[in-house]
Design a protein around this motif. Structure first.
Motif, PDB file in Angstrom:
ATOM      1  N   SER A 160       0.783  -1.239   0.000  1.00  0.00           N
ATOM      2  CA  SER A 160       0.000   0.000   0.000  1.00  0.00           C
ATOM      3  C   SER A 160       0.813   1.287   0.000  1.00  0.00           C
ATOM      4  N   CYS A 161       1.887   1.354   0.783  1.00  0.00           N
ATOM      5  CA  CYS A 161       2.603   2.624   0.923  1.00  0.00           C
ATOM      6  C   CYS A 161       3.433   2.941  -0.316  1.00  0.00           C
ATOM      7  N   LYS A 162       3.866   4.174  -0.403  1.00  0.00           N
ATOM      8  CA  LYS A 162       4.585   4.661  -1.581  1.00  0.00           C
ATOM      9  C   LYS A 162       5.874   3.891  -1.835  1.00  0.00           C
ATOM     10  N   ILE A 163       6.600   3.575  -0.763  1.00  0.00           N
ATOM     11  CA  ILE A 163       7.864   2.861  -0.945  1.00  0.00           C
ATOM     12  C   ILE A 163       7.623   1.425  -1.392  1.00  0.00           C
ATOM     13  N   CYS A 164       6.647   0.760  -0.803  1.00  0.00           N
ATOM     14  CA  CYS A 164       6.339  -0.616  -1.217  1.00  0.00           C
ATOM     15  C   CYS A 164       5.915  -0.656  -2.685  1.00  0.00           C
ATOM     16  N   LYS A 165       5.113   0.307  -3.087  1.00  0.00           N
ATOM     17  CA  LYS A 165       4.669   0.355  -4.479  1.00  0.00           C
ATOM     18  C   LYS A 165       5.828   0.655  -5.429  1.00  0.00           C
ATOM     19  N   ALA A 166       6.752   1.509  -4.991  1.00  0.00           N
ATOM     20  CA  ALA A 166       7.869   1.898  -5.850  1.00  0.00           C
ATOM     21  C   ALA A 166       8.910   0.787  -5.966  1.00  0.00           C
ATOM     22  N   THR A 167       9.133   0.049  -4.880  1.00  0.00           N
ATOM     23  CA  THR A 167      10.151  -1.002  -4.905  1.00  0.00           C
ATOM     24  C   THR A 167       9.631  -2.302  -5.513  1.00  0.00           C
ATOM     25  N   PHE A 168       8.320  -2.540  -5.377  1.00  0.00           N
ATOM     26  CA  PHE A 168       7.712  -3.742  -5.955  1.00  0.00           C
ATOM     27  C   PHE A 168       6.376  -3.380  -6.610  1.00  0.00           C
ATOM     28  N   PRO A 169       6.436  -2.689  -7.762  1.00  0.00           N
ATOM     29  CA  PRO A 169       5.216  -2.202  -8.420  1.00  0.00           C
ATOM     30  C   PRO A 169       4.262  -3.307  -8.876  1.00  0.00           C
ATOM     31  N   LYS A 170       4.757  -4.523  -9.043  1.00  0.00           N
ATOM     32  CA  LYS A 170       3.913  -5.618  -9.523  1.00  0.00           C
ATOM     33  C   LYS A 170       3.395  -6.514  -8.387  1.00  0.00           C
ATOM     34  N   ARG A 171       3.788  -6.213  -7.168  1.00  0.00           N
ATOM     35  CA  ARG A 171       3.328  -7.023  -6.039  1.00  0.00           C
ATOM     36  C   ARG A 171       1.840  -6.750  -5.798  1.00  0.00           C
ATOM     37  N   SER A 172       1.043  -7.803  -5.723  1.00  0.00           N
ATOM     38  CA  SER A 172      -0.406  -7.633  -5.566  1.00  0.00           C
ATOM     39  C   SER A 172      -0.976  -8.313  -4.328  1.00  0.00           C
ATOM     40  N   SER A 173      -0.171  -9.185  -3.691  1.00  0.00           N
ATOM     41  CA  SER A 173      -0.654  -9.867  -2.495  1.00  0.00           C
ATOM     42  C   SER A 173       0.222  -9.526  -1.303  1.00  0.00           C
ATOM     43  N   PRO A 174      -0.286  -9.624  -0.093  1.00  0.00           N
ATOM     44  CA  PRO A 174       0.492  -9.279   1.092  1.00  0.00           C
ATOM     45  C   PRO A 174       1.827 -10.002   1.153  1.00  0.00           C
ATOM     46  N   PHE A 175       2.853  -9.273   1.591  1.00  0.00           N
ATOM     47  CA  PHE A 175       4.197  -9.841   1.679  1.00  0.00           C
ATOM     48  C   PHE A 175       4.290 -10.747   2.895  1.00  0.00           C
ATOM     49  N   SER A 176       4.955 -11.875   2.707  1.00  0.00           N
ATOM     50  CA  SER A 176       5.161 -12.836   3.801  1.00  0.00           C
ATOM     51  C   SER A 176       6.563 -12.645   4.374  1.00  0.00           C
ATOM     52  N   HIS A 177       6.646 -12.297   5.653  1.00  0.00           N
ATOM     53  CA  HIS A 177       7.914 -11.991   6.283  1.00  0.00           C
ATOM     54  C   HIS A 177       8.623 -13.209   6.821  1.00  0.00           C
ATOM     55  N   LYS A 178       9.954 -13.110   6.848  1.00  0.00           N
ATOM     56  CA  LYS A 178      10.766 -14.089   7.554  1.00  0.00           C
ATOM     57  C   LYS A 178      10.984 -13.536   8.955  1.00  0.00           C
ATOM     58  N   LYS A 179      10.416 -14.176   9.943  1.00  0.00           N
ATOM     59  CA  LYS A 179      10.506 -13.655  11.301  1.00  0.00           C
ATOM     60  C   LYS A 179      11.909 -13.835  11.879  1.00  0.00           C
ATOM     61  N   PRO A 180      12.391 -12.820  12.659  1.00  0.00           N
ATOM     62  CA  PRO A 180      13.743 -12.911  13.236  1.00  0.00           C
ATOM     63  C   PRO A 180      13.770 -13.947  14.357  1.00  0.00           C
TER      64      PRO A 180
END
Length: 217
Positions: free
Chosen positions: A197-217
């Protein structure tokens, strides 16, 4: 898009949006900064800033704080969470600073990390925000954002810190650390942006359409 290209995008957007980066924890010197950062573990800066005026009225230097019991400290810092551990750590580190460092916070990250309750992240914050030395403190929030923005594949904060230090100029680390924190709080929250949703997420991954899955620390 390469990792370096995404880093450049991130740097430009953050620099434009946050030209000034005030330290979010209220403090008057490196000792009060150290205590505030210690209290901020698993606690919001806003809550810490409400608690520390009362704590520093009780004692605002290592000598005076070392004379306070953990129970006295705990009664004030309880709202910050992990109160028993934090109160003991504040008492013990104050004693060490008083007895071994002439009441001065050491200007050395390794010495800081040896103090009770002070891990690598806390020491890095004090070194960068207190002494002005280049450091890149990485907590779970920055780790999450760095993953979302494709700046690291690290499975833990230690690897993410190494990756971010390679990507960004050394003289930008201190400000960039705060800019990322500010952006995460304002635009890229864990349960709202989801990497799409945010500007940086859209700019870095413009083709991403589904929620990102994180690798938990």
């Amino acid at each position: 898009m390469t990792r370096a290209e995404r880093a450049l995008i991130v740097s430009k957007i953050l620099g434009k949006h946050y030209p000034e980066t005030p330290v979010p924890l209220d403090h008057k010197d490196n000792f009060t900064l150290l205590v505030a950062v210690l209290l901020s573990a698993q606690c919001t800066d806003e809550r810490v800033n409400k608690v520390t005026p009362k704590l520093f009225k009780l004692a605002d230097n290592p000598k005076d704080m070392s004379k306070k019991t953990p129970d006295e400290i705990y009664k004030i810092i309880k709202p910050c969470g992990l109160g028993p551990q934090k109160s003991r750590a504040i008492n013990k580190l104050s004693n060490i600073l008083y007895e071994s460092y002439d009441c001065q916070v050491p200007e050395d990250i390794k010495a800081l990390e040896k103090l009770p309750g002070v891990g690598h992240k806390t020491a890095s914050v004090v070194i960068s925000q207190g002494f002005g030395h280049p450091a890149f403190p990485v907590d779970t929030h920055i780790h999450r954002l760095a993953q979302r923005w494709g700046l690291t594949r690290g499975k833990n904060v230690k690897q993410t810190e190494k990756d971010l230090k390679k990507l960004f100029p050394r003289d930008s680390w201190n400000q960039l650390h705060l800019q990322i924190i500010f952006w995460g709080r304002e635009f890229c929250q864990a349960q709202q942006c989801h990497g799409i949703s945010c500007k940086i997420c859209k700019a870095t991954f413009p083709k991403r359409s589904s929620p990102f899955s994180h690798k938990k620390p």
